[in-house]
Design a protein around this motif. Sequence first.
Motif, PDB file in Angstrom:
ATOM      1  N   ASN A 124       0.858  -1.182   0.000  1.00 13.09           N
ATOM      2  CA  ASN A 124       0.000   0.000   0.000  1.00 13.09           C
ATOM      3  C   ASN A 124       0.905   1.246   0.000  1.00 13.09           C
ATOM      4  O   ASN A 124       1.779   1.393   0.850  1.00 13.09           O
ATOM      5  N   HIS A 125       0.664   2.124  -0.967  1.00  8.69           N
ATOM      6  CA  HIS A 125       1.466   3.349  -1.096  1.00  8.69           C
ATOM      7  C   HIS A 125       1.478   4.157   0.212  1.00  8.69           C
ATOM      8  O   HIS A 125       2.517   4.701   0.613  1.00  8.69           O
ATOM      9  N   LEU A 126       0.338   4.212   0.867  1.00  5.02           N
ATOM     10  CA  LEU A 126       0.236   4.991   2.110  1.00  5.02           C
ATOM     11  C   LEU A 126       1.056   4.351   3.224  1.00  5.02           C
ATOM     12  O   LEU A 126       1.616   5.042   4.069  1.00  5.02           O
ATOM     13  N   GLY A 128       3.786   2.827   2.673  1.00  8.41           N
ATOM     14  CA  GLY A 128       5.152   3.249   2.328  1.00  8.41           C
ATOM     15  C   GLY A 128       5.470   4.591   2.962  1.00  8.41           C
ATOM     16  O   GLY A 128       6.489   4.752   3.644  1.00  8.41           O
ATOM     17  N   HIS A 129       4.577   5.575   2.764  1.00  6.73           N
ATOM     18  CA  HIS A 129       4.790   6.897   3.375  1.00  6.73           C
ATOM     19  C   HIS A 129       4.831   6.779   4.906  1.00  6.73           C
ATOM     20  O   HIS A 129       5.715   7.319   5.562  1.00  6.73           O
ATOM     21  N   LEU A 130       3.847   6.081   5.437  1.00  2.30           N
ATOM     22  CA  LEU A 130       3.639   5.973   6.885  1.00  2.30           C
ATOM     23  C   LEU A 130       4.861   5.440   7.632  1.00  2.30           C
ATOM     24  O   LEU A 130       5.187   5.892   8.725  1.00  2.30           O
ATOM     25  N   VAL A 149       0.953  13.667   4.621  1.00  8.14           N
ATOM     26  CA  VAL A 149       0.499  14.835   3.849  1.00  8.14           C
ATOM     27  C   VAL A 149       1.122  14.798   2.465  1.00  8.14           C
ATOM     28  O   VAL A 149       2.318  15.037   2.302  1.00  8.14           O
ATOM     29  N   SER A 150       0.294  14.502   1.470  1.00  4.34           N
ATOM     30  CA  SER A 150       0.829  14.410   0.109  1.00  4.34           C
ATOM     31  C   SER A 150      -0.123  15.102  -0.854  1.00  4.34           C
ATOM     32  O   SER A 150      -1.047  15.801  -0.436  1.00  4.34           O
ATOM     33  N   GLY A 151       0.111  14.876  -2.153  1.00  2.87           N
ATOM     34  CA  GLY A 151      -0.747  15.499  -3.153  1.00  2.87           C
ATOM     35  C   GLY A 151      -2.121  14.850  -3.201  1.00  2.87           C
ATOM     36  O   GLY A 151      -3.109  15.481  -3.568  1.00  2.87           O
ATOM     37  N   THR A 311       8.782  12.855  -1.022  1.00  2.00           N
ATOM     38  CA  THR A 311       8.005  12.735  -2.261  1.00  2.00           C
ATOM     39  C   THR A 311       8.110  11.280  -2.731  1.00  2.00           C
ATOM     40  O   THR A 311       8.928  10.509  -2.233  1.00  2.00           O
ATOM     41  N   ASP A 312       7.252  10.936  -3.697  1.00  2.00           N
ATOM     42  CA  ASP A 312       7.126   9.525  -4.072  1.00  2.00           C
ATOM     43  C   ASP A 312       8.466   8.909  -4.494  1.00  2.00           C
ATOM     44  O   ASP A 312       9.222   9.500  -5.269  1.00  2.00           O
ATOM     45  N   ASN A 313       8.714   7.717  -3.978  1.00  2.00           N
ATOM     46  CA  ASN A 313       9.974   7.008  -4.239  1.00  2.00           C
ATOM     47  C   ASN A 313       9.730   5.526  -4.002  1.00  2.00           C
ATOM     48  O   ASN A 313       8.705   5.143  -3.420  1.00  2.00           O
TER      49      ASN A 313
HETATM   50 ZN    ZN Z   1       2.776   9.561  -2.290  1.00  2.00          ZN
END
Ligand code: ZN
Length: 344
Positions: A124-126, A128-130, A149-151, A311-313
Amino acid sequence: MVNITPSLHHSTTSAALLLAIETSCDETAIAVLRGRELLASEVASQVAAHQPYGGVVPEVASRHHLQHAPRLLERAVAAAGVSLGEVDAFAATSGPGLASSLMIGASLAKGLALGYAKPYLAINHLEGHLLSPFFEGEGEIVPNVSLIVSGGHTLLVEVKGVGDYRIIGRTLDDAAGEAFDKVGKMLGLAYPGGPEIERCAQDGDPARFDLPRSMLNSGDANFSFSGLKTAVRYLLPKVTREDQRDLCASFQRAVVDVLVAKTIAAAHAARRKLVTVSGGVSCNGELRAQMSLVCEQAGLELRFAAPQLCTDNAAMIAFAAQLRIGRGESTALTTEIDPNLALA
Ligand code: ZN
Ligand code: KG4
């Protein structure tokens, strides 16, 4: 997530060699991770391709992913100094995001997993951020209240452990990054608006324009940024070019004030001592400074994702996959991407 064959032996999981692919929106990214050592993290930005449209065009994004992914794969394994045959597992972002973009990264990772008879992990992309604030350091994931907090997202999440998440609050309309991007567009700034507004705000007066702090006292952990965006739109005809710096500074301060206040309140309500912050908007210097100041005053610990992980990676996807694989998890190749994949 379900276990399927092939799976990794437990003895190899702690230092598994992982290759992860991220194509949920407009960045094509591939990373190689051994244990917690990042061997390669390649990102092909599409910003220039979307700039003329002032936002991401899904058709343009997927065409770029298709073009960039094979070359990026070669670059990532070369930079990591490994061969694809050595990779222990292949991971990809499976949602949330643009369907036509997600399916390119996921198909590539599944193809590699199938071809090399290795496990596949859908991430899950979120998540990843989390988890990205924990990438640096050897420690365990400490329970925390996390602001993403992203786009595409503005979420407050209570993290109890890997895979154990409780959504505390979310935006009811625009995401914080989306508000930055839309206001940037209104002001005629380049896409994406976030970094441009931050630059423009540098010498501006944040107290010059009295902008709304929507839902600041709503008593819950939800957000709303569309009213703020509309307030800026109404001001525009009255604002001269010289006023733009003050308007950017005032807008940025309004967003940051709400993000900080709601995060601190959520941490207190959840009785967590640690706050983490991730996603593209967490690159913002004003957010970092204010959040640091207020957390210190409130006696809370604070961890930001490293700037290159905001940012996305794909490094953050590889890291989440590493933690998942450490728990003996993998994903069936029949699992499809889900543009609306929920975090919890
Ligand atoms: Zn993102
Ligand atoms: O995490 P990300 O790369 O993609 C999504 O998952 O959405 O976040 C991109 C967002 C964009 O809206 C961009 O304007 C914002 O992050 N952003 C910033 C800054 N750098 C990127 N917003 C405010 N200040 C920044 N310095």
